[in-house]
Design a protein around this motif. Structure first.
Motif, PDB file in Angstrom:
ATOM      1  N   ILE A 148     -26.708 -12.114  43.044  1.00 51.64           N
ATOM      2  CA  ILE A 148     -26.766 -12.967  41.854  1.00 51.64           C
ATOM      3  C   ILE A 148     -28.000 -13.864  41.901  1.00 51.64           C
ATOM      4  CG2 ILE A 148     -25.686 -14.989  40.794  1.00 51.64           C
ATOM      5  CD1 ILE A 148     -24.377 -12.562  39.784  1.00 51.64           C
ATOM      6  N   LEU A 149     -28.290 -14.415  43.085  1.00 49.90           N
ATOM      7  CA  LEU A 149     -29.491 -15.244  43.259  1.00 49.90           C
ATOM      8  C   LEU A 149     -30.741 -14.472  42.871  1.00 49.90           C
ATOM      9  CD1 LEU A 149     -31.158 -17.650  44.360  1.00 49.90           C
ATOM     10  CD2 LEU A 149     -30.925 -16.634  46.644  1.00 49.90           C
ATOM     11  N   LEU A 150     -30.853 -13.237  43.336  1.00 45.84           N
ATOM     12  CA  LEU A 150     -32.049 -12.441  43.035  1.00 45.84           C
ATOM     13  C   LEU A 150     -32.097 -12.033  41.568  1.00 45.84           C
ATOM     14  CD1 LEU A 150     -32.178 -10.272  46.269  1.00 45.84           C
ATOM     15  CD2 LEU A 150     -33.762 -12.079  45.606  1.00 45.84           C
ATOM     16  N   ALA A 151     -30.945 -11.772  40.959  1.00 44.74           N
ATOM     17  CA  ALA A 151     -30.929 -11.431  39.532  1.00 44.74           C
ATOM     18  C   ALA A 151     -31.388 -12.617  38.691  1.00 44.74           C
ATOM     19  CB  ALA A 151     -29.518 -10.990  39.117  1.00 44.74           C
ATOM     20  N   ILE A 152     -30.893 -13.818  39.027  1.00 49.44           N
ATOM     21  CA  ILE A 152     -31.330 -15.026  38.310  1.00 49.44           C
ATOM     22  C   ILE A 152     -32.831 -15.239  38.531  1.00 49.44           C
ATOM     23  CG2 ILE A 152     -31.076 -17.528  38.153  1.00 49.44           C
ATOM     24  CD1 ILE A 152     -28.136 -17.143  39.025  1.00 49.44           C
ATOM     25  N   TRP A 153     -33.275 -15.055  39.778  1.00 52.30           N
ATOM     26  CA  TRP A 153     -34.690 -15.197  40.108  1.00 52.30           C
ATOM     27  C   TRP A 153     -35.554 -14.252  39.265  1.00 52.30           C
ATOM     28  CZ3 TRP A 153     -39.087 -16.906  42.177  1.00 52.30           C
ATOM     29  CH2 TRP A 153     -40.078 -15.994  42.517  1.00 52.30           C
ATOM     30  N   LEU A 154     -35.155 -12.982  39.194  1.00 59.60           N
ATOM     31  CA  LEU A 154     -35.940 -12.010  38.438  1.00 59.60           C
ATOM     32  C   LEU A 154     -35.979 -12.374  36.958  1.00 59.60           C
ATOM     33  CD1 LEU A 154     -37.488  -9.369  38.135  1.00 59.60           C
ATOM     34  CD2 LEU A 154     -35.289  -8.159  38.067  1.00 59.60           C
ATOM     35  N   PHE A 155     -34.837 -12.777  36.413  1.00 59.43           N
ATOM     36  CA  PHE A 155     -34.786 -13.102  34.991  1.00 59.43           C
ATOM     37  C   PHE A 155     -35.667 -14.309  34.671  1.00 59.43           C
ATOM     38  CE2 PHE A 155     -32.845 -15.091  31.238  1.00 59.43           C
ATOM     39  CZ  PHE A 155     -32.813 -13.999  30.370  1.00 59.43           C
ATOM     40  N   LEU A 192     -33.417  -5.366  33.550  1.00 64.14           N
ATOM     41  CA  LEU A 192     -32.864  -5.024  34.857  1.00 64.14           C
ATOM     42  C   LEU A 192     -32.076  -6.204  35.430  1.00 64.14           C
ATOM     43  CD1 LEU A 192     -32.552  -3.074  37.200  1.00 64.14           C
ATOM     44  CD2 LEU A 192     -34.717  -3.939  38.132  1.00 64.14           C
ATOM     45  N   ALA A 193     -32.602  -7.414  35.261  1.00 65.01           N
ATOM     46  CA  ALA A 193     -31.877  -8.602  35.742  1.00 65.01           C
ATOM     47  C   ALA A 193     -30.538  -8.742  35.025  1.00 65.01           C
ATOM     48  CB  ALA A 193     -32.732  -9.849  35.532  1.00 65.01           C
ATOM     49  N   VAL A 194     -30.525  -8.541  33.712  1.00 59.35           N
ATOM     50  CA  VAL A 194     -29.274  -8.635  32.937  1.00 59.35           C
ATOM     51  C   VAL A 194     -28.284  -7.568  33.398  1.00 59.35           C
ATOM     52  CG1 VAL A 194     -28.288  -8.347  30.634  1.00 59.35           C
ATOM     53  CG2 VAL A 194     -30.351  -9.722  30.934  1.00 59.35           C
ATOM     54  N   ALA A 195     -28.779  -6.331  33.583  1.00 54.66           N
ATOM     55  CA  ALA A 195     -27.894  -5.257  34.060  1.00 54.66           C
ATOM     56  C   ALA A 195     -27.331  -5.586  35.439  1.00 54.66           C
ATOM     57  CB  ALA A 195     -28.656  -3.927  34.085  1.00 54.66           C
ATOM     58  N   MET A 196     -28.139  -6.232  36.282  1.00 58.06           N
ATOM     59  CA  MET A 196     -27.644  -6.617  37.618  1.00 58.06           C
ATOM     60  C   MET A 196     -26.450  -7.561  37.528  1.00 58.06           C
ATOM     61  SD  MET A 196     -31.041  -7.148  39.989  1.00 58.06           S
ATOM     62  CE  MET A 196     -30.032  -7.793  41.348  1.00 58.06           C
ATOM     63  N   GLY A 253     -24.183  -7.454  35.350  1.00 55.82           N
ATOM     64  CA  GLY A 253     -23.035  -6.586  35.107  1.00 55.82           C
ATOM     65  C   GLY A 253     -22.631  -5.796  36.335  1.00 55.82           C
ATOM     66  N   PHE A 254     -23.635  -5.231  37.054  1.00 54.82           N
ATOM     67  CA  PHE A 254     -23.328  -4.476  38.275  1.00 54.82           C
ATOM     68  C   PHE A 254     -22.538  -5.341  39.260  1.00 54.82           C
ATOM     69  CE2 PHE A 254     -27.673  -2.233  37.609  1.00 54.82           C
ATOM     70  CZ  PHE A 254     -27.117  -1.391  36.660  1.00 54.82           C
ATOM     71  N   ILE A 255     -23.029  -6.576  39.462  1.00 48.71           N
ATOM     72  CA  ILE A 255     -22.457  -7.448  40.489  1.00 48.71           C
ATOM     73  C   ILE A 255     -21.094  -7.981  40.053  1.00 48.71           C
ATOM     74  CG2 ILE A 255     -22.801  -9.557  41.812  1.00 48.71           C
ATOM     75  CD1 ILE A 255     -25.895  -9.073  41.152  1.00 48.71           C
ATOM     76  N   GLY A 256     -21.029  -8.508  38.831  1.00 51.51           N
ATOM     77  CA  GLY A 256     -19.777  -9.107  38.363  1.00 51.51           C
ATOM     78  C   GLY A 256     -18.635  -8.119  38.327  1.00 51.51           C
ATOM     79  N   SER A 257     -18.881  -6.905  37.809  1.00 49.74           N
ATOM     80  CA  SER A 257     -17.805  -5.925  37.662  1.00 49.74           C
ATOM     81  C   SER A 257     -17.429  -5.272  38.984  1.00 49.74           C
ATOM     82  CB  SER A 257     -18.216  -4.850  36.656  1.00 49.74           C
ATOM     83  OG  SER A 257     -19.349  -4.132  37.120  1.00 49.74           O
ATOM     84  N   GLU A 293     -12.716  -6.817  34.218  1.00 53.69           N
ATOM     85  CA  GLU A 293     -14.036  -6.563  34.790  1.00 53.69           C
ATOM     86  C   GLU A 293     -15.036  -7.579  34.243  1.00 53.69           C
ATOM     87  OE1 GLU A 293     -15.375  -2.887  35.865  1.00 53.69           O
ATOM     88  OE2 GLU A 293     -13.622  -1.758  35.236  1.00 53.69           O
ATOM     89  N   PRO A 294     -15.337  -8.631  35.013  1.00 55.93           N
ATOM     90  CA  PRO A 294     -16.267  -9.661  34.522  1.00 55.93           C
ATOM     91  C   PRO A 294     -17.664  -9.107  34.297  1.00 55.93           C
ATOM     92  CG  PRO A 294     -15.061 -10.402  36.479  1.00 55.93           C
ATOM     93  CD  PRO A 294     -14.821  -8.936  36.345  1.00 55.93           C
ATOM     94  N   LEU A 295     -18.288  -9.503  33.213  1.00 55.99           N
ATOM     95  CA  LEU A 295     -19.702  -9.261  32.920  1.00 55.99           C
ATOM     96  C   LEU A 295     -20.070  -7.773  32.775  1.00 55.99           C
ATOM     97  CD1 LEU A 295     -21.354 -11.815  35.414  1.00 55.99           C
ATOM     98  CD2 LEU A 295     -20.557 -12.224  33.084  1.00 55.99           C
ATOM     99  N   VAL A 296     -19.089  -6.876  32.695  1.00 51.32           N
ATOM    100  CA  VAL A 296     -19.429  -5.449  32.715  1.00 51.32           C
ATOM    101  C   VAL A 296     -20.307  -5.059  31.536  1.00 51.32           C
ATOM    102  CG1 VAL A 296     -17.353  -4.718  31.446  1.00 51.32           C
ATOM    103  CG2 VAL A 296     -18.473  -3.144  33.056  1.00 51.32           C
ATOM    104  N   ASN A 297     -20.182  -5.756  30.400  1.00 57.88           N
ATOM    105  CA  ASN A 297     -20.986  -5.390  29.238  1.00 57.88           C
ATOM    106  C   ASN A 297     -22.456  -5.760  29.391  1.00 57.88           C
ATOM    107  OD1 ASN A 297     -19.040  -4.184  27.328  1.00 57.88           O
ATOM    108  ND2 ASN A 297     -18.027  -6.168  27.538  1.00 57.88           N
TER     109      ASN A 297
END
Length: 666
Positions: A454-461, A503-507, A509-513, A621-625
């Motif tokens: 999550i840290l890296l996804a926020i960082w990338l975004f 890619l950050a947004v998709a991450m 979803g990957f992580i949350g779900s 499933e959190p954030l899957v969308n």
């Protein structure tokens, strides 16, 4: 009569492919312009003939012509029209015809839209594309004729696999093949450059839009397949690391590396031999995927054929194309000049590390996919390599890449200043850490790897938005000036921003779900209440309903939260009498925060205590969308880059090279 016309059209297309594979190549070697330009007519002719054949097969499905074996085995008169049309590519023979149609489409596209490409290179490229067409047209005509007849015809067909009677699966194969086969034209450009003995910035500029087109379509195909698996298979997962999923994912990984490598070749005249190798390997992996799903190696809903004869034919094509191109590469690549030099800290170095990580990740997936098949063939010993292996190897490998993606756009070409880069991104780094700590607090702990991701996804975004804001000098100049700068920014820059942010947004979803999914599998009878993720779900019972070619047991679930009604879900268990098989139709309440997902299975009537009960699977499933939202941003980013004016109007001027290597007379 119409099927015979389609069959004859394929035979004529094969004849044109053979001509195109020889005449333009000879013309390029001898410097004969007319011979080179013949590739335009033959490539368009191939497309026209294969289109006629494809239309003939589709007509047979639409009118339910049960004199055609392919229609008998994959259609039924009661099937909805959409799935009759989708049945055209729902079999081995039909999907192979779609494969060849797209192959000829890309060849004709280069001949029509490649007016800025040097004639010799274009002729060689289209000749190589014709070599591929010759292989697959001959394969289809000799072993996989889609127009085989059946006399006397049966009264009705066997129906299409019920799992494939879905909108997602109707669209999934065309997009997947547009990606798979789209990389064929990049492969043809690479082999043509090796034959010519020259790779330069102009070549990289010509290749980029075709690479982007293939990459976008492959992304769309993979996402559609993942979306279908999520809502159709009833277990709530969007990726299973199935071997057939993996063989589509590997070309995507190398295709992503190829996109970035081609940028370096165009901008800095570097990575030339590496870019050529990536182009060859990307399409080679596409061919490998074709072999896996058509050779009988795997039994899967995705797999088409189990005939070893067909597998051997594709294996021969695979060895010829991959072996021949790599042999040519080994001969020609050392002759290519090295290109621009750069320091270890530079954008070129960052993109090189990007390529190496993607290459190693592809190798990891390849090993995990093929090793069980190899072991079974050699030692007759069956093992399973599944999600635990890939999650433990592939996922940690991707995290440094995400970190690098946030830094890379801030690096300068040739040599970068690290203190200066840190000055630009330090606020982003601090904000990312704070946001991650807040998430940790709200989630009350959780897997450490999930929070790091999550840290890296926020960082990338945030880093992606920061880089874009710096380009347009947002908040440093009046807003009207920033708007003017944004409008004048190349579309490729907007595309990069959109794709990296996607890619950050998709991450998310990957992580949350994956990390915070909640699941309950219970036996339920009318009146049962299940509590999950703050929702109260009441099972009201099951009723029998009828569809166009199926019967369904439809459950009713009343969903409440805090005593207030939220929605009603209707999961189904469908039975297709013609195909004699069942499918699960999940019911989903979707929000951006997460999905409440429900599916039902056969009643557990064998147990007297549970007589009349049903098996209910319910998940939150959190954030899957965010997966689908981020994937759409990736595709849109690719489209923005492909629409860049520099790619549409032409490439840098290329100095002419002699058509032959014969030395002039003294």
């Amino acid at each position: 009569m119409i099927p015979e016309i389609g069959h004859f059209a394929l035979a004529l297309a094969l004849a044109l492919a053979i001509i195109q594979s020889i005449i333009p190549l000879l013309g390029a070697n001898k410097g004969r312009l007319l011979w080179m330009q013949s590739a335009r007519a033959t490539s368009i002719g191939q497309l026209a003939l294969v289109t006629v054949a494809f239309a003939a097969l589709m007509r047979s499905f639409v009118i339910s012509d049960f004199t055609v074996v392919n229609v008998v085995e994959n259609s039924h008169s009661l099937k909805p029209m959409l799935y009759k049309i989708a049945g055209t590519w729902g079999s081995h023979e039909g999907s192979l015809l779609l494969w060849v149609l797209i192959l000829t489409l890309f060849g004709a596209g280069v001949s029509v839209f490649g007016s800025n490409i040097a004639e010799a290179l274009k002729a060689r490229t289209l000749a190589v594309q014709a070599w591929i067409s010759t292989g697959f047209l001959s394969f289809m005509l000799l072993t996989s004729n889609p127009f085989d007849r059946m006399f006397p015809p049966p009264e009705d067909g066997n129906d299409l696999n019920p799992l494939l009677q879905d909108v997602g699966l109707a669209l999934h194969p065309p997009f997947l093949y547009l990606g798979y086969v789209g990389f064929s034209i990049v492969f043809s450009f690479a082999v043509a450059a090796l034959l010519e003995g020259r790779v330069d910035a102009a070549w990289a500029r010509w290749v980029r839009p075709w690479t982007l087109a293939a990459w976008m379509c492959l992304t769309a195909g993979i996402v559609l397949g993942s979306w279908w698996a999520y809502y159709e298979l009833g277990w709530g997962g969007w990726w299973f690391w199935d071997p057939v999923e993996n063989v589509s994912f590997m070309p995507w990984l190398l295709g992503t590396a190829l996109l970035h490598s081609a940028i370096v070749t165009e901008k800095r005249d570097a990575f030339k031999s590496w870019t050529i190798l990536l182009a060859i390997l990307t399409f080679s992996l596409s061919l490998l995927g074709t072999f896996v799903v058509r050779s009988g190696l795997l039994t899967s809903v995705h797999a088409f054929a189990v005939d070893p004869e067909r597998g051997l034919y594709i294996l021969f094509l695979l060895a010829l194309s991959i072996g021949g191109s790599l042999a040519l590469y080994a001969w020609r690549a050392p002759m290519m000049e090295a290109g621009g030099v750069f320091k270890p800290i530079s954008r070129e170095a960052g993109l090189l590390v990007n390529n190496l990580i993607l290459g190693v990740a592809t190798g990891t997936v390849l090993f995990g996919t093929l090793y069980p098949l190899f072991l079974e063939a050699v030692a007759d010993d069956k093992i399973s390599v599944g999600a635990p292996f890939f999650n433990a190897t592939f996922v940690p490998m991707m995290l440094p890449l995400v970190l690098l993606m946030g830094v890379g756009p801030f690096l300068s070409w040739k040599r970068a200043d690290l203190p200066g880069v840190w000055q630009r991104v330090r606020f982003v780094a601090i904000l990312s850490i704070v946001a991650t700590l807040v998430n940790w607090y709200l989630q009350e702990g959780g897997p450490l790897l999930a929070h790091l991701s999550i840290l890296l996804a926020i960082w990338l975004f945030l880093a992606t938005l920061r880089e874009w804001a710096m380009r347009i000098r947002l908040f440093d100049v009046p807003l009207s000036d920033s708007w003017h700068r944004a409008r004048n920014l190349p579309r490729a820059a907007h595309g990069m921003t959109m794709a990296h942010a996607g890619l950050a947004v998709a991450m998310f979803g990957f992580i949350g779900s994956s990390a915070w999914k909640v699941e309950e599998v219970v036996f339920v009878a009318p009146g049962t209440t299940i509590e999950i993720a703050g929702f109260e779900v009441d099972f009201d019972g099951v009723e029998r309903v009828r569809g166009p070619n199926y019967f369904a047991d439809r459950g009713t679930l009343s969903v409440m939260k805090g005593g207030n009604p939220v929605t009603t879900l209707y999961p189904e268990r469908r039975y297709y009498p013609i195909a004699e098989s069942s499918t699960t139709e999940s019911a989903i309440r979707s929000t951006l925060a997460g999905d409440l997902y429900a599916s039902i299975a056969e009643p557990a009537s064998e147990d007297a205590e549970l007589s009349g009960a049903w098996t209910l699977r319910i998940l939150y499933e959190p954030l899957v969308n965010f997966i689908w939202l981020g994937s759409a941003m990736l595709i849109l980013g690719g489209g923005l880059s492909m629409s860049d004016r520099r790619l549409r109007i032409g490439a840098p001027k290329r100095k002419s090279v002699p058509a032959t290597t014969t030395a002039p007379a003294e």
